[in-house]
Design an enzyme around this catalytic site. Sequence first.
Site, PDB file in Angstrom:
ATOM      1  N   LYS A  81      46.174  14.076  11.149  1.00 43.81           N
ATOM      2  CA  LYS A  81      44.981  13.358  10.714  1.00 43.81           C
ATOM      3  C   LYS A  81      43.834  13.467  11.718  1.00 43.81           C
ATOM      4  CE  LYS A  81      47.539   9.965   7.958  1.00 43.81           C
ATOM      5  NZ  LYS A  81      47.853   8.530   7.748  1.00 43.81           N
ATOM      6  N   LYS A 139      54.494  16.043  -0.127  1.00 43.05           N
ATOM      7  CA  LYS A 139      54.834  14.768  -0.753  1.00 43.05           C
ATOM      8  C   LYS A 139      53.644  14.205  -1.531  1.00 43.05           C
ATOM      9  CE  LYS A 139      53.561  11.490   2.866  1.00 43.05           C
ATOM     10  NZ  LYS A 139      53.959  10.261   3.556  1.00 43.05           N
ATOM     11  N   LYS A 193      48.260   9.424  -1.722  1.00 42.32           N
ATOM     12  CA  LYS A 193      46.897   9.040  -2.093  1.00 42.32           C
ATOM     13  C   LYS A 193      45.871   9.634  -1.150  1.00 42.32           C
ATOM     14  CE  LYS A 193      45.344   6.134  -4.453  1.00 42.32           C
ATOM     15  NZ  LYS A 193      44.617   6.154  -5.732  1.00 42.32           N
TER      16      LYS A 193
END
Length: 327
Positions: free
Chosen positions: A111, A192, A195
């Site tokens: 991230k 996977k 969202k």
Amino acid sequence: MPRVLSGIQPSGDLHLGNYFGAVRNWVADQERADAFYCIVDLHALTTSIEPGQLRRQTVDAACVLLAAGLDPNQCTLFVQSHVPAHQQLTWLLECTATVGELRRMTQFKDKGGGQETVRVGLFTYPVLMAADILLYNADQVPVGDDQRQHLELTREIAIRFNNRYGGVFTVPEATIPKVGARVMDLQHPERKMSKSVSSPLGTVGILEAPEEIERKIKKAVTDTDGEVRYDPESKPGLANLLSLLAASTDGRPEQLAENYDRYGDLKKDVAAALIEALRPLRERYAELDADRGEVLRLLGLGAVQAREVANETYARAADAVGLLAEP
């Protein structure tokens, strides 16, 4: 009775991965354990989210968890920020963890991406997660595969703290559900369901309309050889559909595969099974959504119960490191 703890971010509509990988197992765990479940709104601050949206999504998450079957008479359901000891213990643990350990966290690498403007909270949030767990003396923590590294860090921090200051913390163990633990994206089955990744056709929200669930399952990626078998390595899309069918019907994907000769028939049954499995949840959610005052009342009761346990643990840790007790 073992103590179990887990948490979930209020990130908007929860999807099948959240439900089958976590929430449904929480409902089962409250029957066998002293269960604490936390809506981790402080973790949500590591992303760009509007204040009103965060408040709304926090209550949304509570509605979903209650609709899924969490019972405040059997478990402790609360909001993370309602228990100040989470932030207090985090500082003690940040003074125990090392920069090297946090740099090795895979999710931060993914991230953060080497950006100079990445939030400090994104770097240190595994320590907050450790505080979430250790405050409640959890014996077991249900985690997905992607969270195992964070739990290992929690264990390392707890052991180091205990070795330095005495046996303050319970060192938790990971528990991972066998079926449906890792629900994959319907369009990109190599990753996977999430969202955080834009994949409108690949992600199925648990509150989506039945016709929308049916449409997405029908368009799910499979392969071209036409043989129905459970083979996650070479047939990930098909294996994902079989896993969803197994999770919806309490079956085994390997055995379920033997019932099908055509992909179309399998997709039809997967959609029907998902719609039926989620129907009671959708109906209960509508009732809770219409009475959010009651949901807030239940969260308040949960916060009182959580604070009682968390404050005692924090006081023990604070005393161990030499902080002066409040007069």
